[in-house]
Write a protein that holds these residues in place. Sequence first.
Motif, PDB file in Angstrom:
ATOM      1  N   PRO A 176      -9.078  34.968 -37.481  1.00  0.00           N
ATOM      2  CA  PRO A 176      -9.857  34.808 -38.717  1.00  0.00           C
ATOM      3  C   PRO A 176     -11.316  35.201 -38.580  1.00  0.00           C
ATOM      4  N   THR A 177     -11.827  35.309 -37.345  1.00  0.00           N
ATOM      5  CA  THR A 177     -13.241  35.605 -37.145  1.00  0.00           C
ATOM      6  C   THR A 177     -13.495  37.063 -36.795  1.00  0.00           C
ATOM      7  N   HIS A 183     -22.605  33.674 -38.342  1.00  0.00           N
ATOM      8  CA  HIS A 183     -22.647  32.484 -39.200  1.00  0.00           C
ATOM      9  C   HIS A 183     -21.266  32.141 -39.735  1.00  0.00           C
ATOM     10  N   HIS A 184     -20.551  33.144 -40.247  1.00  0.00           N
ATOM     11  CA  HIS A 184     -19.240  32.862 -40.824  1.00  0.00           C
ATOM     12  C   HIS A 184     -18.185  32.581 -39.752  1.00  0.00           C
ATOM     13  N   GLN A 185     -18.341  33.127 -38.549  1.00  0.00           N
ATOM     14  CA  GLN A 185     -17.454  32.746 -37.448  1.00  0.00           C
ATOM     15  C   GLN A 185     -17.563  31.252 -37.174  1.00  0.00           C
ATOM     16  N   VAL A 188     -16.036  29.153 -40.033  1.00  0.00           N
ATOM     17  CA  VAL A 188     -14.567  29.089 -40.042  1.00  0.00           C
ATOM     18  C   VAL A 188     -14.057  28.134 -38.974  1.00  0.00           C
ATOM     19  N   LEU A 189     -14.629  28.206 -37.786  1.00  0.00           N
ATOM     20  CA  LEU A 189     -14.153  27.320 -36.717  1.00  0.00           C
ATOM     21  C   LEU A 189     -14.554  25.874 -36.965  1.00  0.00           C
ATOM     22  N   GLN A 190     -15.712  25.643 -37.579  1.00  0.00           N
ATOM     23  CA  GLN A 190     -16.075  24.275 -37.950  1.00  0.00           C
ATOM     24  C   GLN A 190     -15.127  23.756 -39.021  1.00  0.00           C
TER      25      GLN A 190
END
Length: 268
Positions: A176-177, A183-185, A188-190
Amino acid sequence: MRHRLPQRLEAGTTIAEVRGVHLSFGAAPILADVTLEVRTGEVLALVGPNGAGKSTLLGVLTGDHAPDRGDVMLDRQPLRHWSAAEQAMRRAVMMQQATISFPFTVGQIVAMGRSPWYGTERAADDERAIQESIGIADVGAFTDRVFSSLSGGERARVSLARALAQRCQLLLLDEPTAALDLHHQETVLQLARDRAAAGDAVVVVLHDLNLAAGYADQVAVLSRGSLAAYGPPAPTLTADLLTEVYRHQIEVWPHPHTTTPVILPSRT
């Protein structure tokens, strides 16, 4: 046909698993005797070099690939026990590549995530689930745009929003990353961590070992179609193991503040 709706499982329950799975594409063996459990309340990261079988294993869990031998379980039953709609009520999937042939808008695509619940009492949550997923995935600024006009990173976030809109207890994410900025990686993981903290199960295919080490509860290291190691990140992602699996000298040391493993290739 009246579908069997899922009941929410307690944290720590096995929601999906593969047992002794073998899979070949033609004469090429892809997975060899893989056994793995996915538990609610946990993030499970699948890592390994290119061609190790990560995405294929995820495809076995989703039902897209039928193994030559072995069992695949979902919600405590063999995968074939559930219809396609019932599977979609129990697990949501974000694939690595999303291709849409028709000019659907972002809002329409996110709304497609609610299709498994059509005709059930849970359809009453459709609008709230759609709007919450749009906000979480940060795609609200372009909901009226056609999907094909988006960048790779924007498409990935829309695909994530669609999967979130399903509101399943099992979330399966294939890289997904890969197309996302830093920032968006992290976002998503958070999100994966937050879902696990709420009692969901998340399986995520990752190339970035530091993201896996920083966010996963369990890590499965695949190598040439076999499970090379499985367990919590710190004791599992060792320099010796990773050096052998990736065929490159790897250095691992604890982060000075969090003690999370920091993993880098040796460049001496």
